[in-house]
Design a protein around this motif. Structure first.
Motif, PDB file in Angstrom:
ATOM      1  N   LEU A 125       0.846  -1.190   0.000  1.00  0.00           N
ATOM      2  CA  LEU A 125       0.000   0.000   0.000  1.00  0.00           C
ATOM      3  C   LEU A 125       0.884   1.243   0.000  1.00  0.00           C
ATOM      4  O   LEU A 125       1.844   1.339   0.764  1.00  0.00           O
ATOM      5  N   LEU A 126       0.558   2.192  -0.869  1.00  0.00           N
ATOM      6  CA  LEU A 126       1.270   3.466  -0.898  1.00  0.00           C
ATOM      7  C   LEU A 126       0.501   4.462  -0.035  1.00  0.00           C
ATOM      8  O   LEU A 126      -0.623   4.834  -0.361  1.00  0.00           O
ATOM      9  N   PRO A 127       1.063   4.912   1.074  1.00  0.00           N
ATOM     10  CA  PRO A 127       0.308   5.808   1.963  1.00  0.00           C
ATOM     11  C   PRO A 127       0.068   7.190   1.391  1.00  0.00           C
ATOM     12  O   PRO A 127      -0.895   7.861   1.764  1.00  0.00           O
ATOM     13  N   ALA A 128       0.953   7.660   0.473  1.00  0.00           N
ATOM     14  CA  ALA A 128       0.785   9.002  -0.087  1.00  0.00           C
ATOM     15  C   ALA A 128       1.339   9.053  -1.499  1.00  0.00           C
ATOM     16  O   ALA A 128       2.284   8.344  -1.847  1.00  0.00           O
ATOM     17  N   LEU A 173      -3.395   8.809   0.428  1.00  0.00           N
ATOM     18  CA  LEU A 173      -3.712  10.232   0.317  1.00  0.00           C
ATOM     19  C   LEU A 173      -2.974  10.822  -0.881  1.00  0.00           C
ATOM     20  O   LEU A 173      -1.758  10.685  -1.003  1.00  0.00           O
ATOM     21  N   ILE A 174      -3.711  11.468  -1.764  1.00  0.00           N
ATOM     22  CA  ILE A 174      -3.150  12.051  -2.986  1.00  0.00           C
ATOM     23  C   ILE A 174      -3.322  13.563  -2.909  1.00  0.00           C
ATOM     24  O   ILE A 174      -4.434  14.055  -2.700  1.00  0.00           O
ATOM     25  N   GLY A 175      -2.201  14.285  -3.069  1.00  0.00           N
ATOM     26  CA  GLY A 175      -2.291  15.730  -2.932  1.00  0.00           C
ATOM     27  C   GLY A 175      -1.187  16.443  -3.688  1.00  0.00           C
ATOM     28  O   GLY A 175      -0.424  15.827  -4.448  1.00  0.00           O
ATOM     29  N   PRO A 176      -1.071  17.748  -3.482  1.00  0.00           N
ATOM     30  CA  PRO A 176      -0.096  18.543  -4.231  1.00  0.00           C
ATOM     31  C   PRO A 176       1.334  18.223  -3.845  1.00  0.00           C
ATOM     32  O   PRO A 176       1.623  17.831  -2.706  1.00  0.00           O
ATOM     33  N   GLU A 177       2.236  18.408  -4.793  1.00  0.00           N
ATOM     34  CA  GLU A 177       3.652  18.178  -4.543  1.00  0.00           C
ATOM     35  C   GLU A 177       4.150  19.198  -3.529  1.00  0.00           C
ATOM     36  O   GLU A 177       3.700  20.332  -3.486  1.00  0.00           O
ATOM     37  N   GLY A 178       5.110  18.776  -2.716  1.00  0.00           N
ATOM     38  CA  GLY A 178       5.620  19.648  -1.675  1.00  0.00           C
ATOM     39  C   GLY A 178       4.906  19.370  -0.379  1.00  0.00           C
ATOM     40  O   GLY A 178       5.490  18.882   0.584  1.00  0.00           O
ATOM     41  N   ILE A 235      -7.123  20.334  -3.442  1.00  0.00           N
ATOM     42  CA  ILE A 235      -7.979  19.521  -2.575  1.00  0.00           C
ATOM     43  C   ILE A 235      -7.459  18.082  -2.604  1.00  0.00           C
ATOM     44  O   ILE A 235      -7.384  17.479  -3.673  1.00  0.00           O
ATOM     45  N   PRO A 236      -7.085  17.508  -1.466  1.00  0.00           N
ATOM     46  CA  PRO A 236      -6.573  16.132  -1.481  1.00  0.00           C
ATOM     47  C   PRO A 236      -7.663  15.106  -1.737  1.00  0.00           C
ATOM     48  O   PRO A 236      -8.842  15.336  -1.445  1.00  0.00           O
ATOM     49  N   VAL A 237      -7.250  13.970  -2.285  1.00  0.00           N
ATOM     50  CA  VAL A 237      -8.135  12.834  -2.540  1.00  0.00           C
ATOM     51  C   VAL A 237      -7.595  11.641  -1.765  1.00  0.00           C
ATOM     52  O   VAL A 237      -6.399  11.355  -1.812  1.00  0.00           O
ATOM     53  N   ARG A 238      -8.467  10.958  -1.048  1.00  0.00           N
ATOM     54  CA  ARG A 238      -8.051   9.767  -0.306  1.00  0.00           C
ATOM     55  C   ARG A 238      -8.780   8.557  -0.884  1.00  0.00           C
ATOM     56  O   ARG A 238     -10.014   8.563  -0.991  1.00  0.00           O
TER      57      ARG A 238
END
Length: 493
Positions: A267-270, A316-321, A300-303
């Motif tokens: 599983l990739l956590p982020a 959790l998928i979100g912006p770089e940085g 806006i993050p996507v989980r």
């Protein structure tokens, strides 16, 4: 959207609501989220739901038969669809009065579907939209049936998303839908109109809205295209300025490889938006390729979460940085063809590469990957089913160039910052395939990862060995000598 509390979108796919028992499980997840919002100040949920698994295909068959005048066939399909939804209602709602009310509401909706099918004269989206309309009725009733203090839900029986006109013509075969593109400002205004009354004040109500479907400003029912349900959730999430979109599916999140092929996938956590988008482009099935477009513009993050294991935090998928992942994942996109264009006339004229891709776009073939280019040649991957049309058009319009095509290929994509930060990753990837005697047809590398083109028949074996050597070595089971002696003694008895 100006509301007193922050909002989150919970989206549930077809497998999550595939039966009455599953709908009740989803209702518990939603009710717990609403209760947490009311009592602990967590984001208040707005729910987006798909049709029950398999229902959209069944609706498309109904439309197909109806357009051909095959009344017996479409009515038989409709009867089966009716039985499935009424059976789901029995399992999803336990209170007798609520169940009777739900049955009556479903029958009214099914009568509307029957009228729509009877009048179907070529446009199938109006029929395909009914799966989500029925799902919102079932789920909202199941949430209310749980009777959690202060928690109430209401079905949103109109389309939240406003779209442009559908592209193309009505499909003639079952299993096809016409996709339309959402209109951002119009959808925001529509969300204000439909959702805001439910979300304001002390007695907030959970809106249960249909995914996948929309409506043009003129009132024509549309869909967002095949598998566009996740996309609809992020479109709505962006329209209401939510703080997170949670997409519930039947896996724990985004994995380092397809777990059906690689037993020890992790599983990739982020992930960053860019990493998730490229994984989707190269074949990962967890997210629709367009899903991240609306939310990435607003950070806006996507989980991605598992409906059947809600205790898992997912990916959790979100912006770089802000969401630096260091993630590594390997995926495979199959049934590809390598198209190569060669001509001495291309030397010193790089603008001709744009001409090649423009011609490919005319037949709807976007390059999957660009493998190599120079002053006199260009190689790129396209979907195998589009390869013949691409080659024919290139040969017709660029007759003095030599165009060749090699079908039966697959692209193994090793993606993520975990690969690109290691300068030895390309060498390790090539060595992994060489040890398994898997020939590499072509390759490419960029800041986003490594692309290796192999024969389609070798693709699953290539995925396993790349995952083993680059991500998760398989540790062999080593038994103690004393244990081996005991086994031998048992065998001798």
């Amino acid at each position: 959207m100006d509301v007193e509390c922050s909002l989150c979108v919970l989206k549930f796919g077809g497998t999550s609501v595939g039966s009455g028992e599953r709908i009740r499980r989803v209702a518990q997840i939603v009710a717990q989220a609403a209760s947490k919002a009311l009592n602990e100040g967590a984001p208040f949920p707005v729910v987006v739901v798909s049709a029950m698994s398999g229902i959209t295909d069944q609706l498309l068959r109904i439309a197909h038969f109806a357009r051909r005048g095959e009344s017996l066939e479409w009515r038989r399909e409709l009867a089966a669809l009716r039985d499935r939804h009424l059976q789901a209602a029995e399992k999803a709602v336990h209170d007798g009065m609520r169940l009777a009310e739900l049955r009556a509401t479903l029958e009214e909706a099914l009568a509307g579907l029957e009228r729509e099918a009877a009048g179907c004269e070529g446009y199938v989206d109006a029929v395909a939209a009914w799966g989500e309309r029925l799902s919102v009725l079932l789920l909202a009733a199941a949430i209310n049936d749980l009777s959690l203090p202060g928690v109430a839900a209401a079905p949103v029986r109109e389309e939240v998303i406003v779209t442009g006109e559908p592209q193309g013509h009505a499909p003639s075969e079952p299993g096809a839908v016409i996709g339309a593109e959402p209109l951002e400002e119009e959808t925001r205004a529509r969300a204000q109109q439909l959702l805001l009354p439910l979300l304001q004040g002390r007695g907030r109500t959970v809106p249960v809205a249909p995914g996948f479907i929309g409506r043009t400003p003129a009132g024509l029912v549309t869909t967002l295209g095949r598998n566009g349900s996740d996309y609809s959730a992020t479109v709505i999430g962006a329209a209401i300025d939510c703080c997170e979109v949670a997409i519930y599916t039947d896996v724990d999140g985004v994995m380092s490889a397809d777990p059906r092929i690689v037993a020890n996938a992790r599983l990739l956590p982020a992930l960053t938006y860019a990493e998730a988008a490229r994984l989707s482009w190269f074949g990962a099935k967890v997210l629709h390729p367009r899903t991240l477009i609306p939310v990435a513009q607003r950070n806006i993050p996507v989980r991605v979460r598992n409906t059947f294991r809600p205790q898992m935090h997912g990916t959790l998928i979100g912006p770089e940085g802000k969401y630096h992942s260091g993630a590594t994942a390997i995926t495979v996109r199959r049934r590809l063809a390598l198209v190569t264009v060669e001509s001495t006339n291309m030397f010193g004229a790089p603008e001709n590469a744009g001409q090649v891709f423009a011609l490919a776009a005319r037949v709807g073939a976007a390059p999957v990957a660009i493998c190599s280019s120079s002053g006199h040649h260009l190689s790129f991957m396209v979907e195998e089913q589009a390869a013949a049309s691409v080659v024919s058009l290139l040969q017709h319009d660029l007759g003095h160039w030599r165009v060749s095509c090699r079908p039966g290929l697959a692209a193994c994509a090793c993606l993520g910052s975990g690969f690109t930060s290691d300068p030895m990753s390309p060498a390790r990837a090539i060595s992994a395939l060489a040890r398994e005697r898997i020939p590499v047809i072509s390759q490419g590398a960029s800041e986003q990862g490594i692309i290796l083109i192999v024969e389609d028949g070798d693709s699953e074996r290539a995925l396993r060995c790349l995952h083993r050597d680059l991500i998760a070595p398989v540790i062999p089971l080593v038994r103690h000598p004393a244990h081996e002696k005991r086994l031998e003694a048992l065998k001798a008895r």
